[in-house]
Design an enzyme around this catalytic site. Structure first.
Site, PDB file in Angstrom:
ATOM      1  N   ARG A  23      -6.356  -4.703  -2.443  1.00  0.00           N
ATOM      2  CA  ARG A  23      -7.744  -4.345  -2.174  1.00  0.00           C
ATOM      3  C   ARG A  23      -8.719  -5.081  -3.104  1.00  0.00           C
ATOM      4  O   ARG A  23      -9.896  -5.227  -2.781  1.00  0.00           O
ATOM      5  CB  ARG A  23      -7.967  -2.847  -2.362  1.00  0.00           C
ATOM      6  CG  ARG A  23      -6.926  -1.991  -1.705  1.00  0.00           C
ATOM      7  CD  ARG A  23      -7.439  -1.161  -0.573  1.00  0.00           C
ATOM      8  NE  ARG A  23      -6.438  -0.196  -0.163  1.00  0.00           N
ATOM      9  CZ  ARG A  23      -5.420  -0.459   0.664  1.00  0.00           C
ATOM     10  NH1 ARG A  23      -5.280  -1.680   1.155  1.00  0.00           N
ATOM     11  NH2 ARG A  23      -4.540   0.459   0.990  1.00  0.00           N
TER      12      ARG A  23
ATOM     13  N   HIS B 283     -12.891  -6.126  -2.720  1.00  0.00           N
ATOM     14  CA  HIS B 283     -13.925  -5.583  -3.602  1.00  0.00           C
ATOM     15  C   HIS B 283     -14.489  -6.648  -4.534  1.00  0.00           C
ATOM     16  O   HIS B 283     -15.604  -6.506  -5.030  1.00  0.00           O
ATOM     17  CB  HIS B 283     -13.362  -4.407  -4.399  1.00  0.00           C
ATOM     18  CG  HIS B 283     -13.127  -3.188  -3.568  1.00  0.00           C
ATOM     19  ND1 HIS B 283     -13.895  -2.047  -3.671  1.00  0.00           N
ATOM     20  CD2 HIS B 283     -12.213  -2.928  -2.597  1.00  0.00           C
ATOM     21  CE1 HIS B 283     -13.462  -1.139  -2.799  1.00  0.00           C
ATOM     22  NE2 HIS B 283     -12.442  -1.655  -2.144  1.00  0.00           N
TER      23      HIS B 283
ATOM     24  N   ASN C 297     -15.741   2.029  -6.017  1.00  0.00           N
ATOM     25  CA  ASN C 297     -14.609   1.698  -6.883  1.00  0.00           C
ATOM     26  C   ASN C 297     -14.135   2.851  -7.761  1.00  0.00           C
ATOM     27  O   ASN C 297     -12.937   2.999  -8.013  1.00  0.00           O
ATOM     28  CB  ASN C 297     -14.970   0.513  -7.786  1.00  0.00           C
ATOM     29  CG  ASN C 297     -15.306  -0.738  -6.999  1.00  0.00           C
ATOM     30  OD1 ASN C 297     -14.995  -0.851  -5.813  1.00  0.00           O
ATOM     31  ND2 ASN C 297     -15.955  -1.691  -7.647  1.00  0.00           N
TER      32      ASN C 297
ATOM     33  N   HIS D 175      -5.215  -1.945   5.589  1.00  0.00           N
ATOM     34  CA  HIS D 175      -4.881  -0.527   5.436  1.00  0.00           C
ATOM     35  C   HIS D 175      -3.522  -0.194   6.040  1.00  0.00           C
ATOM     36  O   HIS D 175      -3.165   0.977   6.159  1.00  0.00           O
ATOM     37  CB  HIS D 175      -5.969   0.343   6.061  1.00  0.00           C
ATOM     38  CG  HIS D 175      -7.234   0.373   5.253  1.00  0.00           C
ATOM     39  ND1 HIS D 175      -8.405   0.937   5.719  1.00  0.00           N
ATOM     40  CD2 HIS D 175      -7.508  -0.097   4.018  1.00  0.00           C
ATOM     41  CE1 HIS D 175      -9.354   0.804   4.787  1.00  0.00           C
ATOM     42  NE2 HIS D 175      -8.827   0.180   3.747  1.00  0.00           N
TER      43      HIS D 175
END
Length: 327
Positions: A58, A62, A90, A189
């Protein structure tokens, strides 16, 4: 929403796709074992805690969406800078920073000052996918690490679990990422977990109705109600799909069946512009893998063009740790 949209339009001028300095085999002469070192550490992390590699994957999302792929999200707060680790998307969500620390430590022993933290994120994300049964691919490397971070920028750009497909399409479009890229990359995901915090509104107050999200399949909703009752510790986690340790197309099969964990996932099936890709990937895993790799490569090319460096410690800019010790 209007304010966020204006911010994103401004951000588009600051983050562009720059590929000239990124290439496969960037460290072939300066640190030939770089990629094998990253993969070895990721293998150890997978054995220690399977969820950790999904968490590390991930990081590419981000990091790259916020002022380009420059490892800004890894910087700790300082007396003069609020970093991105405590940004809304976050805090209590991103984890396993210590895996990147371990990778960096190993690389610094072998070829000090050579491999950037930004490139480590890209390599580690690829390895997280490959080590859990997903596709493997050749990454383009040569990024520099940022000299600062911005909690405000992260707050303004990163979507929430409440986001719907329309908002996500708008976000991706501003970074020259297509609807196909959005759906394929949402397949990240396929592995990992998310917190009850992210779905409480779906279970008990969707759109302020005081009722659950009607798109959740009833048996699956009962399962989620048991996992996340109203009085639950909202940091309890649930699986993002039915095979959370295996990178496959089960995520899309779950969306078709109404078993998406996050609102931002399930709306990909209920929204007409994204529904077709969800259905396609649910039946064609090879195509999903191909489009996912292409999306990750495109995402990895987002750059700000700002000055940078190769950090010795991914948590601080060079020289800063010494300065803080002197204070």
């Amino acid at each position: 929403m209007a304010m966020i949209s204006l911010f994103l339009i401004f951000l588009l001028h600051a983050v562009t796709v720059v590929t000239a300095d990124l290439r496969p085999g960037f460290y072939r002469s300066t640190c030939p074992d770089a990629e094998s070192i990253v993969r070895a550490v990721m293998k150890r992390a997978l054995i220690r805690e399977p969820r950790s590699v999904a968490s590390v994957m991930r990081f590419q999302f981000h990091d790259c969406f916020v002022n380009g792929c420059d490892a800004s999200m890894l910087l700790d707060d300082t007396p003069t800078m609020l970093g991105e680790k405590l940004a809304l998307s976050n805090i209590n969500s991103l984890r396993s920073y210590e895996v990147i620390d371990e990778v960096k430590e190993e690389l610094e022993k072998t070829c000090p000052g050579v491999v950037s933290c930004a490139d480590i994120i890209i390599m580690a994300a690829r390895d997280a996918v490959a080590l859990t049964g997903g596709p493997d691919w050749e990454v383009r490397l040569g990024r520099l690490d940022s000299l600062n971070a911005s909690q405000e920028d992260s707050n303004n750009i990163m979507p929430s679990p409440r986001a719907n497909a329309s908002a996500l399409i708008d976000l991706f479009k501003r970074f020259n990422l297509s609807i196909k890229d959005l759906v394929a990359l949402s397949g990240s995901h396929s592995i990992g977990q998310a917190r009850c915090f992210s779905i409480m509104f779906r279970l008990y107050n969707q759109s302020g109705s005081g009722k659950p999200d009607p798109t959740i399949e009833p048996c699956f909703r009962q399962k989620l109600n048991k996992l996340c009752p109203l009085n639950v510790d909202q940091n309890i986690t649930g699986d993002l799909d039915a095979t959370p340790r295996l990178f496959d197309n089960q995520y899309f099969k779950d969306l078709v069946a109404g078993r998406g964990f996050l609102n931002s996932d399930q709306t990909l099936f209920t929204f007409p512009y994204t529904r077709g890709y969800v259905q396609l990937y649910s039946t064609d895993q090879s195509l999903f893998f191909k489009d996912f790799v292409n999306g990750m490569l495109k995402l990895g090319e987002l750059q700000s063009g700002r000055p940078g460096e190769v950090r010795k410690n991914c948590r601080v800019v060079n020289g800063q740790s010494d300065d803080l010790m002197l204070e």
